[in-house]
Design an enzyme around this catalytic site. Structure first.
Site, PDB file in Angstrom:
ATOM      1  N   SER B  61     -58.189 -36.007  70.159  1.00  0.00           N
ATOM      2  CA  SER B  61     -56.778 -35.884  69.794  1.00  0.00           C
ATOM      3  C   SER B  61     -56.510 -34.853  68.710  1.00  0.00           C
ATOM      4  CB  SER B  61     -56.230 -37.246  69.349  1.00  0.00           C
ATOM      5  OG  SER B  61     -57.028 -37.767  68.310  1.00  0.00           O
ATOM      6  N   HIS B 101     -56.085 -37.967  61.982  1.00  0.00           N
ATOM      7  CA  HIS B 101     -54.907 -37.231  62.431  1.00  0.00           C
ATOM      8  C   HIS B 101     -54.249 -36.525  61.259  1.00  0.00           C
ATOM      9  CE1 HIS B 101     -54.167 -39.614  66.410  1.00  0.00           C
ATOM     10  NE2 HIS B 101     -55.150 -38.751  66.491  1.00  0.00           N
ATOM     11  N   ASP B 127     -47.937 -40.995  65.972  1.00  0.00           N
ATOM     12  CA  ASP B 127     -48.847 -42.128  66.087  1.00  0.00           C
ATOM     13  C   ASP B 127     -48.187 -43.489  66.074  1.00  0.00           C
ATOM     14  OD1 ASP B 127     -51.535 -40.628  64.130  1.00  0.00           O
ATOM     15  OD2 ASP B 127     -50.913 -40.397  66.217  1.00  0.00           O
TER      16      ASP B 127
END
Lengths: 138, 185
Positions: B61, B101, B127
């Protein structure tokens, strides 16, 4: 680094939603050897808006980002860009906010090693109008 | 004693002939190596302020910056402010797996209380779908650390060991055998 912006806020229930369109002119290769040396895999560029509101002393919202790989054209010349992400405030702090600062920053991703975050020089201050805009569509 | 490598048949002969004292000595050597490794790890936890100073990237990701198997080095200094654009490793309440992230939104109050939103570079959406039911923001307490440096590929070993436990046991067996049988000349 130059940015021109046009913006307005739309009423969206409880939180202000800001709409920003902007132009970005940037030359990442300004320095002699440029930022893309042998250990730079890519740059993650992002345009963020920073401002204060009654609710929160500091807010930062990333409006737009781009991944620039080594080998890509280092010159950015974007016109009339719309923000990639929704510019929601936590509350109603955008209406009449005179001082939203837009800054272009980037994350240097090396092939291996340290991950620095660099803020570009040159930022633009943008005021939001006092009234909500209901006629424009986005 | 002999210092060069010996053929396999001789090895078993050696084992039988090794007296108890030598065996205990080798075991203590082994224990020392393990303790030193643990101490280094604990030292890293103290220096970086993070409960998990080195993590392996498990998903794609954050591509193309990080790929599955890359190693990330984290710090988690209490006074380090969380700012948009930073890469953070966080854990969702109730889940064990840390997620790597980027911070895309922060709202910070005057007293330092901060709530922020994250998104993977390679994901279309933020998210919020990954957070707990009803949770819209992350807080400082959810952060395991900030990504400060990285090494590609090195973490693949951990992933292989997790996915193929037989490989992990084989590796441990080989390491154990090596340390126990290695003799100092």
């Amino acid at each position: 680094l130059r940015k021109n912006v046009e913006d307005f806020t739309g009423p969206r229930g409880r939180s202000d939603l800001g709409f920003v369109t902007f132009d970005v002119t940037a030359d990442i290769l300004k320095r002699r050897h440029g930022i893309f040396d042998w250990n730079v895999k890519q740059l993650f560029l992002y345009l963020s808006a920073e401002y204060s509101t009654k609710n929160n002393a500091l807010n930062q919202v990333v409006l737009w980002d781009k991944i620039m790989l080594r080998g890509d054209n280092p010159r950015l010349f974007l016109k009339d860009m719309k923000s990639k992400y929704f510019f929601f405030d936590d509350g109603n702090g955008l209406k009449g906010n005179r001082n939203i600062t837009l800054t272009l920053s980037w994350n240097v991703v090396p092939n291996a090693g340290i991950l620095p975050l660099v803020t570009g020089s040159g930022h633009v201050s943008v005021p939001f109008p006092d009234i909500y805009e209901t006629t424009k569509s986005y | 004693g002999r210092c060069r490598g010996v053929p396999a048949m001789d090895l078993f002969g050696d084992l039988r002939r090794m007296n108890k004292r030598q065996l205990y000595y080798q075991v203590l050597n082994f224990a020392m190596i393990v303790s030193s490794a643990l101490m280094i790890w604990k030292g890293l936890i103290v220096i970086t302020g993070s409960e998990s100073p080195i993590v392996v990237v498990l998903s794609g990701s954050m591509e193309p910056a990080f790929h599955r198997g890359d190693l990330l080095f984290l710090t988690n200094f209490h006074d380090d402010p969380i700012r948009a654009g930073e890469i953070v490793v966080f854990k969702v309440e109730g889940r064990d797996i840390p997620i790597v992230h980027r911070v895309i939104k922060i709202h910070e109050k005057e007293n330092g209380n901060i709530k922020f939103l994250t998104k993977g570079d390679n994901n279309e959406v933020d998210d919020r779908g990954l957070y707990k039911e009803g949770q819209n923001w992350l807080e400082k307490k959810d952060v395991v650390g900030r990504a400060r440096g990285f090494l590609p590929y090195v973490g693949m070993v951990t992933i292989i060991m997790n996915d193929y436990p037989k490989f992990k046991y084989a590796l441990l067996a080989v390491m154990g055998a090596y340390v126990l049988l290695k003799r100092e000349s």
